[in-house]
Scaffold this motif. Structure first.
Motif: not given
Lengths: 422, 558, 270
Positions: A58-65, A67-72
């Protein structure tokens, strides 16, 4: 790295002698085909392994609360969360040895308490080890030397399925005569007796709760005392006692994760039985467990700290407390204020909690709704190389990288968080 | 040569037995991680340490210490009560940990360094468990490390001997095992006895047959010792003999030396193998007879495995003897393992008591051996950590060897019958610093073929221990003034100040790779891992900047 | 009366380890030094005086802790002498490795009460968690001496691997009461859950209510009026008046022996 054979016009790559990370057996005879990132087990391996390897990426993005966020940004958010936390808990711990090393280094850095997803099951064996010791054996010994194997409340139809083919009824053994005459008993609910072809286990049917009683009855029989059992059950237990008396190398197999809250009592009783047999003949035990990197996690913790997890880095010195440093108890008691959860072999969701959390691992439904940080990570042995220790606590196996899907390892993410702790 | 950055260790009293330097006041120069000659341009000296009043030696090398692998880790897990007495507080070392009998890997590395040791060798690695042993050693900071891999109880070796396979095949198998396990040497533990125990034999004397394979310990010993000599490995077969701990085993030890008949061999923890059956208690010292045999056998080297009083844990591959010993363990808990058609192990906590006759005599026997074996180049200082005592007792042991009056004072405190049964009081020998430097530095380095370790000549690696000369040698060796590792100061006043990663030493010898096809078939047919997955790849040790490998080669035949 | 009193000012946010805060350890200390004693709450080192208001008299052998809560762990651990009275609930490992003195709690206590204790008396007015009198981590046996009294219920595994001493549970006891006992005595006045005495080697478990069942390793040895039981019951009855009346009607004893070796004893009082 496993050998890679390119088939003629087939775009897939075949990987041989692949070690499977999905249960504590670490069967290393799988043949896995890789086609543009999709994996399928083409030879050996159990149904569970086939399903696990076939899970789509699954192409998953990092999430913060949520919401998609950059890895950094996500790593920074995870580090901030840990810095703010006055008592973090690292749970799950479903990772390989390198991941465990990184998690323990970070835990030391931020004074965390650490436990494994299967912490309670692992603790059963450890409790027996610490109070009376153990006499154990390993998979190849079972395969080659045993003439009697007793599955004590152990259901190997799902988890540890290949134990039947690889150890109970292998195609060959060093002591051929022992393999030829090997008897297999199952003590537990009849529906849990091994169903693998050719195993032909002699079943002593009883409820899970009665397993401990029957082991004690066996001990009584060996001590020339008549257990308070009747009819068929007495006959069955006497039959097993006879098989034990006739055996040259008896192996007792238990599965700590299936033994319930007081599983250490079953293990302790079996160990007393083994100790008794060893006075005149040979016998040994074997625990089947250590899934989700559990065996590796407690071993790595033991060499780095002296303690098999369920320990705290909060104080000036390490503190080991298998009663208190248990994920469920800590969360119930409100004794921690943040959770870092790692699960890279299976999508085990973090326990439900209102605490801020960082989750590292496979995408789960929960990830998008949680308060905190979600960091997708690869599975060791599929998405990146690694090492794991087998359930018998002896053999460690290398895990290959089978595909390139650009998912970082848990170890990488944990190191990156540590770097950002300042 | 402009711009060189040399560290000068000025004016210490140097003990460098590899070069015959016995307490000469001279300076040592370190540059780029190595010992270099005196610079022609004094301005190259960027740092200078005044070592007047100090003793200078190469970094210590422990030739036999159980620091990594399954049995060590089982002991760690089993003994939380022991760790709790010796926890390393945050800030004391670069990382936290726990110590005493089964210390965490981190603590092992720091504490060895804090005693001036810079290399440690794990003597009982199983091929089946090699990956974990290397992982543990990889997490042991500062010190260099290496391991000896066990052979001679694996069903494959016994099948080969029973099948009368030619010696060249046995040699190829030995060489492959060294490579696959990334080992430095070969060890045999209770030759064939661990295997026999799996077939329910409870003892196996030198000429007693394994019930299943019909092979005797003598055959195993000779096949391995001969194969190792043929392969040209610097360190000879490392032998933990039959009948460990059994009263009367001195005869077995003498018979083992005789059986080797000139073949090079190292007998380990000989203290546990030097027991007679004289006296009321049928337990007596065989140290004199064993020492005499070693003295007249130049092919034999040994280490002592000294016991010191207190709580410890015994960790051994010798499942047969550990099972027998578990009845005497304290606290009463033990681990017994049959391992992977390869070997076994036993872990038994043990408390050596100075008032107990047997323990007190064991203590005296070890010291007798130290003092009666004349050649320190063939005798190494060990407690068989942690089996005789934790390695942190080394400074105390050194004092016992160097200080006769201290030794005799201690002798007065032990069980009086044991004291009376020992000749220790009458032995006048006191070890010199030169001899200590041989036993703990130059000797192990020479025996293992470590080349640039264990000495301070030009080209040696800059592993240097500096002690403040003090008449109390225990105090002196407990807290070095400085320790350098590869030229970098890592310990100051007994405290770690830097934690570099040590290298892993391995031995590489050529072999006919056709043995791998035989092994593939064997593994496929009988084992539960493939031969290739069993083998530890270089990258698992030196990948990702985690560690480094130093490969040594066979001794060139003369 | 020379009693030193610690009053918890506010419930701590995180777990606090109170080991070392015992009457014998504080006996020879001055008040300012007692206030400065180091404690750990979660990751933070703090002084005893930061957490507790401390007053009363120093120099005696009595200590009281008021307003205790379940975040306080290891209360009275390792205590050797004197009296420690706790008002309020406590967390885990209360009185673990205790060697002497009296530790009383007006309230409940958590898991591991009296683990590996060697001597002294623990008296709890409420209920306790699991593993009462069981081994402290790493120990091969549970309590090796002393007495533990619990007036209400106890959780699982009362007296696991206990070697010596007396445990009395006034209420019910959970699963595996007396599991793997090596020796010693346990008396349960309420109901017991399953697994009583499982794996016990020696020792005595006296039950005022018949258990639902006993493991097959136990055999009925007969009905007795044993002198020893009378002694034990008289002793227990003397400990609390409620217990005396509870035990007063006991006329006979049904004796079972097991578990595997036949040396463990379960007495069913009726």
């Amino acid at each position: 790295m496993p050998e890679q054979l390119a088939e003629n016009s087939d775009p897939s790559t075949l990987h041989h002698a692949v070690a499977c990370p999905f249960c504590g057996l670490l069967c290393d005879d799988l043949v896995v085909a890789e086609t543009r990132g999709a994996l399928s087990v083409t030879d050996n391996g159990c149904a569970k392994a086939r399903i696990a390897y076939a899970r789509p990426v699954v192409a998953a993005s990092p999430l913060v609360n949520g919401k998609p966020a950059s890895l950094d940004d996500a790593l920074n958010a995870a580090a901030r969360q840990l810095k703010r936390s006055r008592q973090p808990l690292f749970g799950g711990f479903g990772t390989d040895i390198d991941g465990a090393r990184a998690a323990l280094a970070l835990a030391e850095r931020c004074g965390a308490i650490v436990d494994h997803l299967h912490g309670r099951a692992l603790a059963h064996n450890v409790r027996v080890l610490q109070t009376r010791g153990l006499a154990t054996t390993t998979l190849a010994e079972v395969r080659n030397r045993a003439d009697l194997v007793v599955l004590v409340g152990a259901d190997i139809n799902d988890d540890f399925h290949e134990f039947a083919r690889r150890c109970l009824r292998p195609s060959s053994a060093l002591a051929e005569e022992r393999l030829a005459t090997r008897r297999v008993f199952h003590l537990g609910p009849a529906r849990e007796a091994p169903r693998q072809p050719g195993v032909d286990a002699e079943s002593i049917a009883c409820s899970r709760e009665e397993v401990l009683d029957l082991v004690n009855a066996l001990r009584a029989l060996r001590l020339q005392r008549q257990p308070r059992l009747r009819g068929k059950r007495l006959q069955a237990v006497s039959n097993l006692a006879g098989a034990i008396a006739a055996s040259e190398y008896a192996v007792f197999v238990w599965t700590p994760g299936q033994l319930g809250e007081d599983g250490d009592l079953v293990i302790g009783a079996v160990c007393d039985l083994i100790a008794d047999i060893n006075r005149s003949k040979r016998a040994a035990g074997l625990a089947l467990g250590g899934n989700d990197g559990g065996q590796s996690a407690i071993a790595t913790a033991a060499w780095l700290t002296g303690y098999p997890l369920q320990l705290s880095y909060a104080g000036r010195t390490l503190e080991y407390d298998p009663l208190r440093y248990d994920t469920a108890r800590l969360l119930a008691a409100g004794a921690v204020d943040s959770l870092l959860w790692v699960s890279t072999f299976n999508p085990h969701p973090a326990p439900v909690t209102d605490l801020p959390q960082t989750v590292i691992g496979m995408p789960t439904a929960q990830a998008s709704s949680m308060r905190g940080v979600y960091l997708p990570a690869g599975t060791p042995g599929l998405d990146h190389r690694g090492q794991l220790i087998r359930t018998d606590g002896v053999v460690a196996l290398p895990l290959p990288q089978l595909r390139d899907v650009a998912l970082p390892s848990a170890a990488f993410l944990l190191h990156e968080i540590a770097k950002r702790m300042g | 040569m402009a711009g060189r950055s040399i560290t000068e260790l000025r004016g210490g009293r140097v003990y460098d037995p590899a070069h015959g330097i016995d307490g000469v006041v001279q300076s040592i120069y370190l540059c780029d991680g190595q010992v270099v000659g005196a610079p022609s341009d004094p301005s190259d000296i960027k740092v200078s340490h005044d070592l007047s009043g100090c003793i200078v030696m190469a970094g210590g090398i422990d030739i036999h210490t159980h620091i990594g692998g399954g049995k060590v880790n089982l002991a760690r897990m089993m003994l939380p009560e022991d760790h709790r007495q010796d926890l390393v507080a945050r800030g004391r070392h670069p990382r936290m940990g726990s110590g005493h009998a089964a210390p965490s890997t981190l603590t092992v590395g720091y504490r060895y360094a804090e005693m001036g040791y810079t290399a440690c060798f794990e003597p009982a690695m199983l091929a089946a468990n090699a990956r974990q042993a290397h992982l543990e050693m990889g997490d042991t900071p500062i010190v260099d490390k290496g391991a000896y891999v066990l052979l001679g109880n694996d069903d494959l070796m016994l099948r080969m001997l029973a099948g009368k396979e030619p010696g060249v095949k046995v040699r190829d198998y030995i060489a492959w095992t060294l490579r696959a396990a990334q080992a430095m040497a070969i060890k045999v533990v209770n030759p064939g006895g661990i295997n026999a125990f799996k077939f329910n034999q409870r003892k196996l004397d030198l000429d007693e047959q394994n019930a299943y394979y019909g092979i005797t310990p003598r055959q195993v010993l000779l096949a391995l010792a001969d194969g190792i000599r043929e392969l040209g490995l610097p360190h000879p077969l490392h032998i933990h003999g039959c009948n460990l701990g059994v009263p009367g085993n001195l005869d077995t030890t003498l018979a083992t030396i005789a059986a080797l008949d000139g073949l090079p061999a190292h007998l380990t923890h000989v203290q546990f193998h030097s027991y007679g059956t004289e006296g009321d208690r049928k337990f007596s010292s065989g140290a004199a007879a064993v020492a005499e045999a070693v003295n007249r056998s130049p092919n034999i080297s040994m280490d002592v495995g000294q016991i010191l009083f207190g709580q410890t844990v015994t960790e051994s591959g010798d499942s047969m003897r550990q099972y027998a010993g578990s009845a005497f363990g304290s606290p009463k808990k033990s681990v017994l393992m049959d391992i992977e058609c390869d070997a076994g192990c036993g872990v038994v906590p043990f408390k050596y008591k100075d008032k107990n006759f047997v323990n007190a005599l064991q203590w005296a026997i070890g010291l007798e051996l130290f003092l009666l074996v004349s050649d320190p180049w063939r005798l190494f200082l060990t407690t068989d950590h942690p089996n005789g005592a934790p390695f942190t007792t080394y400074p105390h042991l050194i004092r016992l060897l160097m200080d006769r009056s201290f030794r005799n004072d201690m002798l007065k405190t032990i069980n009086p019958d044991a004291a009376a049964a020992s000749t220790l009081a009458s032995i006048e020998r006191e070890y010199t610093l030169y001899e200590i430097a041989i036993m703990t530095r130059a000797g192990p380095a020479r025996s293992l073929g470590l080349g640039n370790l264990g000495h301070l000549g030009v080209g040696a690696r800059g592993d240097v221990a500096v002690y403040v000369d003090h008449p109390d040698r225990e105090r002196m060796f407990t807290t070095p003034r400085f320790v350098f590792k590869a030229g970098e100061m890592i310990v100051r006043d007994g405290r770690v100040i830097a934690s570099p990663t040590g290298a892993t030493h391995v031995m590489r010898v050529d072999y006919d790779t056709s043995i791998e096809r035989t092994l593939d078939a064997y593994f496929e047919r009988y084992m539960t891992v493939s031969r290739r997955n069993l083998a530890v790849a270089d990258g698992e040790i030196d990948g990702d900047g985690r560690g480094s490998l130093i490969a040594h080669g066979a001794r060139r035949s003369s | 009366m020379s009693t030193l009193i610690l009053r918890l000012e506010a419930a701590p946010d995180f777990d606090v380890d109170l080991s070392g805060i015992t009457p014998d350890a504080l006996k020879d200390k001055r008040l300012p030094d007692i206030r400065r004693l180091k404690l750990r709450q979660g990751q933070r080192d703090m002084a005893l005086g930061d957490l507790f208001a401390i007053d009363g008299t120093v120099g005696g052998d009595e200590l009281e802790i008021h307003g205790a809560c379940t975040r306080l762990h290891h209360v009275g651990a390792g205590m050797r002498a004197g009296q420690l009275r706790v008002i309020g609930d406590c967390g885990a490992w209360l009185g673990s490795e205790m060697r002497g003195g009296t530790l009383s709690v007006r309230g409940n206590a958590g898991d591991g009460v009296g683990a590996s204790m060697r001597g002294g008396l623990i008296d709890i007015s409420g209920s306790v968690g699991d593993y009462l009198g069981a081994p402290f981590p790493g120990a091969v046996s549970g309590m090796k001496g002393g007495t533990i009294l619990v007036q209400r219920r106890a959780g699982r595994r009362v007296g696991d691997r206990m070697r010596r001493g007396l445990v009395v549970i006034g209420g019910d006891a959970g699963h595996g009461c007396g599991s793997q006992m090596i020796a010693g005595s346990i008396v349960v006045l309420g109901a017991v859950d399953s697994g009583v005495g499982t794996g016990m080697r020696r020792g005595t478990i006296a039950l005022a209510q018949a258990p639902a069942g006993l493991g097959p390793g136990f055999a009925l040895n007969g009905h007795f009026d044993l002198a020893f039981t009378q002694l034990l019951l008289r002793h227990v009855g003397g400990l609390k008046s409620a217990w005396r009346s509870r035990l007063s009607g006991i006329a006979s004893v049904e004796r079972w022996v097991g578990d595997a070796g036949g040396l463990g004893e379960i007495l069913i009082l009726s």
